[in-house]
Each structure stands twice: as structure tokens, then as C-alpha cells.
Design a protein around this motif. Structure first.
Motif, short mmCIF file in Angstrom:
data_model
loop_
_atom_site.label_atom_id
_atom_site.label_comp_id
_atom_site.label_asym_id
_atom_site.label_seq_id
_atom_site.Cartn_x
_atom_site.Cartn_y
_atom_site.Cartn_z
N GLN A 73 0.82 -1.21 0.00
CA GLN A 73 0.00 0.00 0.00
C GLN A 73 0.85 1.26 0.00
OE1 GLN A 73 -2.06 -2.25 2.74
NE2 GLN A 73 -3.85 -0.95 2.66
N ILE A 76 2.31 1.85 -3.33
CA ILE A 76 1.28 2.40 -4.22
C ILE A 76 1.19 3.92 -4.00
CG2 ILE A 76 -1.18 2.41 -4.80
CD1 ILE A 76 0.04 -0.22 -5.55
N PHE A 82 0.02 -1.11 -10.42
CA PHE A 82 0.17 -2.46 -10.95
C PHE A 82 -1.12 -2.89 -11.62
CE2 PHE A 82 0.30 -7.19 -9.83
CZ PHE A 82 1.07 -7.51 -10.94
N GLU A 97 -17.21 2.88 -10.63
CA GLU A 97 -16.82 2.47 -9.27
C GLU A 97 -15.42 1.86 -9.27
OE1 GLU A 97 -21.11 1.48 -7.13
OE2 GLU A 97 -20.15 -0.06 -8.35
N GLN A 100 -13.17 4.72 -9.20
CA GLN A 100 -13.19 5.34 -7.87
C GLN A 100 -12.35 4.54 -6.88
OE1 GLN A 100 -17.38 5.43 -7.12
NE2 GLN A 100 -17.68 7.41 -8.13
N MET A 101 -12.45 3.21 -6.98
CA MET A 101 -11.66 2.37 -6.08
C MET A 101 -10.17 2.50 -6.37
SD MET A 101 -13.40 0.99 -3.80
CE MET A 101 -14.39 2.46 -3.75
N GLY A 102 -9.84 2.70 -7.65
CA GLY A 102 -8.44 2.93 -8.01
C GLY A 102 -7.89 4.15 -7.28
N GLY A 103 -8.75 5.15 -7.09
CA GLY A 103 -8.30 6.37 -6.43
C GLY A 103 -8.59 6.37 -4.94
N PHE A 104 -8.80 5.18 -4.38
CA PHE A 104 -9.23 5.09 -2.97
C PHE A 104 -8.32 5.83 -2.01
CE2 PHE A 104 -9.36 2.98 1.17
CZ PHE A 104 -10.71 3.03 1.44
N ILE A 105 -6.99 5.71 -2.21
CA ILE A 105 -6.09 6.31 -1.21
C ILE A 105 -5.94 7.82 -1.37
CG2 ILE A 105 -4.63 4.34 -0.60
CD1 ILE A 105 -2.71 5.26 -2.79
N ARG A 106 -6.50 8.36 -2.45
CA ARG A 106 -6.31 9.81 -2.64
C ARG A 106 -7.29 10.61 -1.80
NH1 ARG A 106 -6.12 11.03 -8.87
NH2 ARG A 106 -6.56 13.09 -8.01
N ARG A 147 -8.07 1.94 -13.80
CA ARG A 147 -8.05 1.81 -12.35
C ARG A 147 -6.65 2.10 -11.82
NH1 ARG A 147 -6.00 -0.65 -8.49
NH2 ARG A 147 -4.70 -1.75 -9.97
N LYS B 195 -17.91 5.74 0.35
CA LYS B 195 -16.59 5.30 -0.08
C LYS B 195 -16.19 4.01 0.65
CE LYS B 195 -11.91 7.08 -0.69
NZ LYS B 195 -10.93 8.10 -0.31
N LYS B 198 -18.26 1.06 -0.63
CA LYS B 198 -17.77 0.59 -1.93
C LYS B 198 -16.47 -0.18 -1.76
CE LYS B 198 -19.74 4.27 -4.75
NZ LYS B 198 -19.43 5.50 -5.50
N ALA B 202 -15.53 -3.81 -2.97
CA ALA B 202 -14.33 -4.06 -3.77
C ALA B 202 -13.50 -5.16 -3.12
CB ALA B 202 -13.51 -2.78 -3.89
N LEU B 211 -6.21 -4.63 -2.27
CA LEU B 211 -4.93 -4.34 -1.60
C LEU B 211 -4.10 -3.40 -2.48
CD1 LEU B 211 -3.60 -5.48 1.04
CD2 LEU B 211 -2.25 -6.94 -0.48
N LEU B 212 -4.07 -3.70 -3.78
CA LEU B 212 -3.30 -2.88 -4.71
C LEU B 212 -3.88 -1.49 -4.87
CD1 LEU B 212 -2.58 -5.49 -7.51
CD2 LEU B 212 -0.88 -4.32 -6.13
N SER B 213 -5.16 -1.33 -4.51
CA SER B 213 -5.78 -0.02 -4.59
C SER B 213 -5.63 0.74 -3.27
CB SER B 213 -7.26 -0.15 -4.94
OG SER B 213 -7.41 -0.91 -6.11
N GLY B 214 -4.92 0.12 -2.33
CA GLY B 214 -4.68 0.80 -1.06
C GLY B 214 -5.79 0.63 -0.05
N ILE B 215 -6.69 -0.36 -0.26
CA ILE B 215 -7.76 -0.61 0.71
C ILE B 215 -7.19 -1.50 1.83
CG2 ILE B 215 -9.99 -1.74 1.03
CD1 ILE B 215 -10.56 -0.95 -1.94
#
Lengths: 234, 344
Positions: A73, A76, A82, A97, A100-106, A147, B195, B198, B202, B211-215
Motif C-alpha cells: 500500500q 502504491i 500495478f 466504481e 473510484q476504487m483505483g483512487g481510494f487512497i487519494r 483503475r 466510499k 464501496k 471491492a 490491496l493494490l488499490s490501497g484498501i
């Protein structure tokens, strides 16, 4: 020192050694390709670079900073992205969605980036309300790219992006990858379709049994008779 | 009014009183339990056999807090005290479920155990939880409902409408249906629009990509248990207010709850709710004695002499079983296409 560098990586799954002192590097605005036979450890290199598998020795540096100890994480959020070979979308979520999940940490507004992804892949805008599982293979691959781009990464790792797609879709995907590179990102990909991949690559690595066998520009490798005979079918 | 005439209004008043309202509230209680099972299944990848006993645990906390409040005289007239203590009970139940996760399930997640292994450990949690409840409250049945018992009683209804057949609307039924509706609406809103919700979907869809998306997986697991604790405690308390509390009864609720989840399509939240009402209505429609209903509808010459009950109430759990078997034989994916865990 290159932008992303994996140096003398040694890794194993349990007791089975996979990588022996393997090194790869990629610069910004550069497309590097890792090719090699099955079981050479190509995907393992990716997993180590991403921190999904811990190397027993060797180091991973990003922009001169050692990131070997960071979790996936954290890597990332430091700019790595990746796109896995399979299972690279959230199938029961809509295209939007997924992005949106791709940008989750932003923490900032991600809508601007979503618009950019739609601009790059217009078909995704039309399908934004559809579930990812309802898309075709090529479209799904675009969702997967999109994503990964949501974190505004500086380097994109791709694991066999053209596995199992038709030649037409393959050309489409390669042209997408070149667009991404031309936008200034560093791209490192593992490819089965070695000939085509090396054709567009700035730099290539031929991996055999977890070791660097050949390294050079894409052209050099294609013209290398040994590489041609062993890996490109003559 | 002569018993010779066909009397549709009274017949339906009768069905409303003995079938519609009980099935709606029973269905709502099952729906909350089934939603909890679905959440655990989707996010944590196992069928939680401890659901029924966890509901008993939540209800136990509600009962303890209720009697404490009553002993202090901290009550509001007209409102069941249980309702007031539910938020605190949810906190306690969350703590219990999170502790169980920390002690047991987390280990199996870490070693990437097969789903069936975790299911087996949940059976262990089921016995332990059931044991704790019996140890604290005993195995006997008890009631903890206070406050106004009826929104309107049979007598009030009859006086108001002049019908021969009365309808009683119990407070517990009203609360069950209202609260279940609001809670389900909240859970769906949470999963579809927020968020975090969702991210939970996910994570359930594709763990590695999440995990790769930082969740953060640990956070997803914790939020799931918090939601499950809320659903579980509320479902248990509402069921107890409606029918009284008995540990064994709650333990057996597992069967209709699992039937609901599978009928609806395992892993599908909307399916779990539809399944719950299907199971509840089947159970009550099949065990109801239709004699009086038919007497209202049929001319005197055709009045039934028997109870016209399809299945005795003692067999009501068999109905869940039969539904389960039929669904698994004919449409194993359920009404709403669910997804089945495949161990990786």
C-alpha cells in the motif's frame, strides 16, 4: 541511478528459489519489457518490486529512495501502480466504481483524473454505469489500466497485459501502453508475446531461471541471434 | 352477520392478523440475520454458523441492560426499554465479535485457510457463544418487553371498524418492520454510495486488487463485524420482543436464516432479504390452520370440519429444510444470482 531499480533481487516461494540476483531498472518515459520462458520468474520480479513478496536479499529503490521495507500500500502511494494479468478489475462493480476504487487512497478530488481516463479510453465513458464483468476482454483491460492510473502513478507495472486477447486487441493494448509511456510515465511490463513487445520496447530483459540472461534495447535483443533462436522462434 | 354469507373482508382481516403481520415481522427479523450472514460470507469468505447464537448474545446484553434500567427506574413510559439500550448492546456485541475475530478467525485468514476450515471454527464459536448465554441467563425462556404492548388491540380495532374479526398490531411488530426497513435501507445506502461501503464491496470482489488499490483489509474486516454486530443485536432484540427470548430458539434460527441466504442467492444482500420473506411466509402460510378463513369465505354447506392445516407447527423447521433442498436441486445459485466461494 534509474527511476525504479530492483537490484540483485533474490526471492523464493517457501523453499523453492525463484530469483537469483536478478536486476531490472526503468526510467521515466521509458518502456521496459521482461521476457523469458515460463517459470523464469518474470511475474515474481513484479511481485517483489511491489512488495507482494519479500525478497530475501537485494533492494528496490524508487527515485533514489530505498522502498524495500515498505508495504504494498505504501509503495502504491509512492507512485507505483500495478495491473495484474488476471482478476484485474472489480467484476461486480461498475466501470466508474472501479475507477473510484483505483483512487481510494487519494484525499483530493479524483473526478479530474476520472475525466482524464475517460479521455484516454472514450469507450469507458459510454460504459461507465455497466458492471465490469459485462465488458469485453479488451474493454476490461482498459478498465484495469484506468483503475491503475487513478493514483496518478509515476510508474506502471503490467503483468502480461495481452495474455489471451486477439491480435487486434493486442495491437490496441500496445498502443494504449505507448500512450501511457509518452505521457511521461515509466512502464515496466512482463510479456509472453516477446517479439511484438520487444518491437515497441525501449529496453528489454531476457530472464531465464531467475537470472538476467540478456539485457539491451528492444532492437538489440531482436537482432541478437541467440535471443532470436531461443526465445523468438528463429 | 350470519355464518352463511361469504365474508371477504373478515376473511382478510383474519389473514392479516394471523399471517400477514406475523410473517412480515418474522421475515424482517430473518432478513436482518440473513443480511449479517451475507456480509460475513462476502467479506470474510465463510458461512457463519455462530449467527443464531450471536443473536442470542446480543439479546442477552439487551436483557441485562433492560433489567438494569428498569431496576433504576430509567424508563420512558410507552416505549420498550429494550429499544433504548440497543445502541449500548451493539457496542458490547461488537466488542465480543471483534474479540472472537481477533482470537480465532484472524488466525485462519492469516494462514489462508480454506473456507470450510473457517466454517468449522465458526461452529466452535457457536457453541462457546451459546454456552456463555446459557451460563449468564440460563436456558429458560423469558420475556423482556415492557411499555405499550399494542399500537392497536383487537378490541380497539373491532370498536373502530365494526368488523367481527379483529386485527391486533403489536408494538413489537410495528418496531420490527419499521426498524428493519430503516436498517436495511441504511446498509444498502452504505454499500452502494459511501466510499467505505464501496471499498467493502471491492474487497469482497477481489481481495488482491483491493490491496493494490490501497484498501486496508483489516479495516474492512472490522467494519464488517461492526455492521454484523448492529444487524445481529437488532435482529435478536426484535425477535425477542416479538416472541420472547430462549437460547435454544435462537440457536435454531440458524436454519431459516441459512435457508433465506441460499434461496436468495448466497452473497447477494438483496437476495438475502427476499429469501427471508419467502421463508417466513412459507413457514407461516403452510402451518396456518385455514378453517376459520374458509368458514368466512365458503357457504355453510362447504364449511370444513378439520383444521385445514397443511403442516403442524411442530414441523416448521422442516419447511426451511425443504426449501433449502428444493433450491439446491433446482436453482443452486438462488433467486438472485449469488456467487459461491472458490478456494484459491
Amino acid at each position: 541511478m534509474a527511476y525504479l531499480e530492483g537490484k540483485n533481487l533474490v526471492a523464493s516461494y517457501g523453499v523453492v528459489p525463484i530469483l537469483h540476483e536478478c536486476s531490472v531498472e526503468v526510467e521515466k518515459g521509458e518502456l521496459a519489457v521482461i521476457v523469458g520462458p515460463n517459470g523464469a520468474g518474470k511475474s515474481t520480479v513484479m511481485r517483489v518490486l511491489l512488495g507482494m513478496l519479500n525478497a530475501t536479499s537485494g533492494s528496490v529503490t524508487l527515485d533514489g529512495k530505498d522502498i524495500s521495507m515498505l508495504s504494498t500500500q505504501d509503495r502504491i502511494s509512492h507512485g507505483l501502480a500495478f495491473v495484474p494479468q488476471t482478476k484485474n478489475v472489480f467484476p461486480s462493480m461498475t466501470v466508474e466504481e472501479n475507477l473510484q476504487m483505483g483512487g481510494f487512497i487519494r484525499q483530493d478530488d479524483i473526478n479530474q483524473t476520472i475525466e482524464e481516463v475517460y479521455a484516454l479510453f472514450p469507450i469507458l465513458y459510454d460504459k461507465r454505469k455497466q458492471l465490469a464483468e459485462q465488458l469485453s476482454g479488451g474493454q476490461r483491460q482498459q478498465v484495469a489500466f484506468g483503475r491503475a492510473m487513478m493514483t496518478k502513478p509515476s510508474i506502471m507495472l503490467l503483468d502480461e497485459p495481452t495474455a489471451g486477447v486477439s491480435p487486434i486487441v493486442m495491437d490496441e493494448i500496445f498502443s494504449n501502453i505507448l500512450d501511457v509511456r509518452n505521457a511521461g510515465m515509466a512502464v515496466l511490463m512482463v510479456e509472453q508475446n516477446a517479439q511484438q513487445a520487444l518491437n515497441i520496447a525501449d529496453k528489454g530483459y531476457v530472464l531465464v531461471s531467475g537470472r538476467n540472461e540478456h539485457t539491451g534495447t528492444g532492437k538489440e535483443l531482436i537482432n541478437n541471434s541467440e535471443v532470436r533462436k531461443k526465445f523468438l522462434g528463429g | 352477520m350470519t355464518s352463511d354469507s361469504v365474508d371477504i373482508i373478515n376473511a382478510f382481516a383474519l389473514l392479516t392478523n394471523f399471517v400477514l403481520l406475523p410473517a412480515l415481522s418474522y421475515g424482517s427479523q430473518l432478513a436482518l440475520g440473513a443480511l449479517a450472514v451475507t456480509l460475513v460470507y462476502s467479506v470474510l469468505r465463510f458461512s457463519n454458523f455462530a449467527q443464531g447464537d450471536s443473536m442470542a448474545f446480543g439479546t442477552m446484553i439487551v436483557i441485562l441492560l433492560t433489567s438494569f434500567m428498569i431496576s433504576r427506574g430509567w424508563t420512558i413510559s410507552g416505549i420498550p426499554t429494550a429499544l433504548l439500550v440497543i445502541p449500548i448492546a451493539i457496542v458490547f456485541t461488537s466488542m465480543y465479535l471483534l474479540t472472537m475475530d481477533r482470537l480465532i478467525y484472524r488466525h485462519y485468514r492469516k494462514i489462508k485457510a480454506k473456507s470450510i476450515t473457517i466454517v468449522m471454527s465458526s461452529i466452535g464459536v457457536m457453541f462457546v457463544t451459546g454456552g456463555i448465554v446459557r451460563f449468564v441467563l440460563g436456558a429458560t425462556a423469558q420475556k423482556f418487553e415492557d411499555g405499550e404492548r399494542f399500537i392497536f388491540s383487537v378490541r380497539e380495532f373491532k370498536a373502530y371498524t365494526g368488523l367481527e374479526q379483529g386485527i391486533a398490531f403489536k408494538t413489537s411488530q410495528f418496531l420490527t418492520i419499521t426498524i428493519a426497513f430503516l436498517l436495511v435501507a441504511f446498509v444498502f445506502y452504505f454499500l452502494q454510495k459511501t466510499k467505505t461501503g464501496k471499498a467493502m464491496r471491492a474487497y469482497s470482489d477481489n481481495k488482491e486488487l483491493a490491496l493494490l488499490s490501497g484498501i486496508d483489509p483489516d479495516k474492512m474486516v472490522q467494519i464488517t463485524w461492526l455492521l454484523v454486530a448492529a444487524l445481529t443485536t437488532i435482529a435478536g432484540a426484535l425477535y425477542g420482543l416479538d416472541k420472547g427470548f430462549a437460547p435454544q430458539q435462537y440457536h435454531l434460527l440458524l436454519l431459516p436464516i441459512f435457508a433465506s441466504v441460499i434461496v436468495g442467492g448466497i452473497g447477494s444482500p438483496i437476495g438475502a432479504i427476499a429469501g427471508a420473506f419467502l421463508v417466513a411466509f412459507s413457514e407461516i402460510l403452510l402451518t396456518y390452520a385455514y378453517k376459520k378463513f374458509l368458514i368466512y369465505l365458503l357457504p355453510l354447506s362447504m364449511h370444513p370440519s378439520s383444521l385445514v392445516q397443511l403442516i403442524g407447527t411442530e414441523y416448521k423447521y422442516a419447511i426451511s429444510f425443504v426449501i433449502l433442498v428444493i433450491v439446491l436441486l433446482i436453482k443452486p445459485t438462488g433467486l438472485f444470482k449469488g456467487k459461491v466461494i472458490v478456494d484459491e
